[in-house]
Write an enzyme that holds these catalytic residues in place. Sequence first.
Site, PDB file in Angstrom:
ATOM      1  N   GLU A  13       0.814  -1.214   0.000  1.00  0.00           N
ATOM      2  CA  GLU A  13       0.000   0.000   0.000  1.00  0.00           C
ATOM      3  C   GLU A  13       0.851   1.270   0.000  1.00  0.00           C
ATOM      4  O   GLU A  13       0.847   2.041   0.968  1.00  0.00           O
ATOM      5  CB  GLU A  13      -0.915   0.003   1.227  1.00  0.00           C
ATOM      6  CG  GLU A  13      -1.846  -1.193   1.323  1.00  0.00           C
ATOM      7  CD  GLU A  13      -2.586  -1.253   2.651  1.00  0.00           C
ATOM      8  OE1 GLU A  13      -2.258  -0.444   3.557  1.00  0.00           O
ATOM      9  OE2 GLU A  13      -3.477  -2.098   2.790  1.00  0.00           O
ATOM     10  N   PRO A  14       1.606   1.536  -1.056  1.00  0.00           N
ATOM     11  CA  PRO A  14       2.380   2.789  -1.098  1.00  0.00           C
ATOM     12  C   PRO A  14       1.472   3.996  -1.295  1.00  0.00           C
ATOM     13  O   PRO A  14       0.518   3.951  -2.071  1.00  0.00           O
ATOM     14  CB  PRO A  14       3.285   2.590  -2.323  1.00  0.00           C
ATOM     15  CG  PRO A  14       2.486   1.679  -3.210  1.00  0.00           C
ATOM     16  CD  PRO A  14       1.748   0.747  -2.291  1.00  0.00           C
ATOM     17  N   ARG A  16       2.698   7.786   0.146  1.00  0.00           N
ATOM     18  CA  ARG A  16       3.725   8.828   0.103  1.00  0.00           C
ATOM     19  C   ARG A  16       4.747   8.568  -0.993  1.00  0.00           C
ATOM     20  O   ARG A  16       5.156   9.481  -1.705  1.00  0.00           O
ATOM     21  CB  ARG A  16       4.426   8.865   1.469  1.00  0.00           C
ATOM     22  CG  ARG A  16       5.550   9.871   1.586  1.00  0.00           C
ATOM     23  CD  ARG A  16       6.517   9.509   2.716  1.00  0.00           C
ATOM     24  NE  ARG A  16       5.851   9.022   3.897  1.00  0.00           N
ATOM     25  CZ  ARG A  16       5.537   9.766   4.954  1.00  0.00           C
ATOM     26  NH1 ARG A  16       5.831  11.039   4.953  1.00  0.00           N
ATOM     27  NH2 ARG A  16       4.946   9.237   5.998  1.00  0.00           N
ATOM     28  N   TYR A  43       4.663  16.985  13.638  1.00  0.00           N
ATOM     29  CA  TYR A  43       5.679  16.052  14.138  1.00  0.00           C
ATOM     30  C   TYR A  43       7.083  16.376  13.653  1.00  0.00           C
ATOM     31  O   TYR A  43       7.900  15.488  13.427  1.00  0.00           O
ATOM     32  CB  TYR A  43       5.331  14.600  13.799  1.00  0.00           C
ATOM     33  CG  TYR A  43       4.719  14.347  12.445  1.00  0.00           C
ATOM     34  CD1 TYR A  43       5.492  14.366  11.290  1.00  0.00           C
ATOM     35  CD2 TYR A  43       3.368  14.069  12.326  1.00  0.00           C
ATOM     36  CE1 TYR A  43       4.932  14.118  10.058  1.00  0.00           C
ATOM     37  CE2 TYR A  43       2.795  13.811  11.104  1.00  0.00           C
ATOM     38  CZ  TYR A  43       3.577  13.834   9.966  1.00  0.00           C
ATOM     39  OH  TYR A  43       3.007  13.580   8.738  1.00  0.00           O
ATOM     40  N   CYS A  89      -1.542  32.781  13.227  1.00  0.00           N
ATOM     41  CA  CYS A  89      -1.329  33.337  14.563  1.00  0.00           C
ATOM     42  C   CYS A  89      -0.911  32.236  15.537  1.00  0.00           C
ATOM     43  O   CYS A  89      -1.608  31.922  16.508  1.00  0.00           O
ATOM     44  CB  CYS A  89      -2.610  34.028  15.039  1.00  0.00           C
ATOM     45  SG  CYS A  89      -2.359  35.076  16.490  1.00  0.00           S
ATOM     46  N   TYR A 100       0.334  14.157   2.229  1.00  0.00           N
ATOM     47  CA  TYR A 100      -0.029  14.619   3.572  1.00  0.00           C
ATOM     48  C   TYR A 100       0.136  16.123   3.761  1.00  0.00           C
ATOM     49  O   TYR A 100       0.408  16.582   4.861  1.00  0.00           O
ATOM     50  CB  TYR A 100       0.770  13.846   4.639  1.00  0.00           C
ATOM     51  CG  TYR A 100       0.546  12.360   4.542  1.00  0.00           C
ATOM     52  CD1 TYR A 100      -0.670  11.805   4.908  1.00  0.00           C
ATOM     53  CD2 TYR A 100       1.533  11.518   4.029  1.00  0.00           C
ATOM     54  CE1 TYR A 100      -0.902  10.448   4.792  1.00  0.00           C
ATOM     55  CE2 TYR A 100       1.310  10.157   3.906  1.00  0.00           C
ATOM     56  CZ  TYR A 100       0.084   9.629   4.291  1.00  0.00           C
ATOM     57  OH  TYR A 100      -0.156   8.281   4.164  1.00  0.00           O
TER      58      TYR A 100
END
Length: 460
Positions: free
Chosen positions: A318-319, A321, A362, A389, A419
């Site tokens: 399941e690639p 990215r 992250y 902000c 993403y």
Amino acid sequence: MSRFAHPAGDRHAEMLPHERPPLAPADLNRINPAIWPRTSGRTEGALTIGGVDVRDLARDHGTPLFVLDEDDVRSRMRDYATAFAGSEVHYAGKAFLCKEIVRWLDEEGLGLDVASGGELAVALSVGFPAERITLHGNNKSVAELTRALQAGVGHIVVDSFEEIARLGHLADAQGKRPKVMIRVTTGVEAHTHEFIATAHDDQKFGLSLNSGAAAEAVHRILAMPSLELVGLHSHIGSQIVDTAGFEVAARRLATLLVQIKEEHGVVLPELDLGGGYGIAYVDGDEAPGVKHIADGLREIVTKVCTDAGLPVPRLTVEPGRAIVGPGGVTLYEVGTVKDVEGLRTYVSVDGGMSDNLRTALYGAEYTTVLASRESPAEPMLSRVVGKHCESGDIVVRDCFLPADLAPGDLVAVAATGAYCRSLASNYNYLPRPAVVAVRDGRPRVIVRGETEDDLLRGQL
């Protein structure tokens, strides 16, 4: 000397960082082919992608702007289809999904993983073959499962005892018998070069192999005539650059396959080892070759099943990215350039965490360049930040840009195909940017950029 996050207090500004910034690159104008789209380069100083000058893209479509190299994305789809011939390649739609991406998948012969009713709706809206769709999710609603059954999706990956009962009831009521896989938590957690065989059970996804929950799920599914158990599914992490963790996971799944054969007399024909294959974001990153991944996974599955006395199941990967990430670039226009003496220069752009949440979420790292021209100026330690902000609104934490950078310049951030648009928001009421596909010198909008009218629509 760079500064990193530190506790607040009277003397917080005097705290020194624990790490030093990266070294300045030898050539600020270089477009590293390991990071940037396959058709990218410079023409008369300006960055070009798919034969299109980014200055023209910014002029015609505004910024921020997601630019997707169609040849790059399609070629990576073909790379996976070729390397995994005889196996199944399902694109992980959560990385980035729109109607045009689904059309490319269909034309290139790949399958599709969806994780919600909305993603399923995108696929069905353009006539993607339902039998090549797999539905994931830890909390699928009755409506989502019903729609999947009615559409005839190829596989449903079950994630809990409740879902098994729910799906079995719905399938029986509709006279359907869907193919299901069990998402198994194997106790293997992979992070780039490392995998940890403990603590991974403490998460929302899957049924634990260690606790016996996965084996119990097998028992419950086999007891339901309305469900057809065809295999096991595992996902061990993201941005993985080798196959070591997959080998551990495959061996643990093989023990369950043997148990199923011995206890139930059933040999499951399919094994899905998920995705998470890494890409290069900055200089020095290692991105595994597709053939290396394919050969490694096939060897692993063949060996562990042979050792266990099992027939080799059909492999699915399941690639997400790895297919769409490298072909995406985000264009921004520089606004404020603020030098903080002795520290760094803050380069504010007209987007930010609303179009790229990964850095704030992250600590993701990225490569950025001055895109509208080349510059002979000295390197300037910079931090590319957004206009939101929030002090954590950072696009690129540490980078070097030319010291003559000025308002109105365009900067480009590489490897934003995955993403970024899919995690985009309207924080501070910023419209989400358009997505423009480029190919053979021609750009075309595949996702329309939002307007203020879009933001106000629906409000009473």
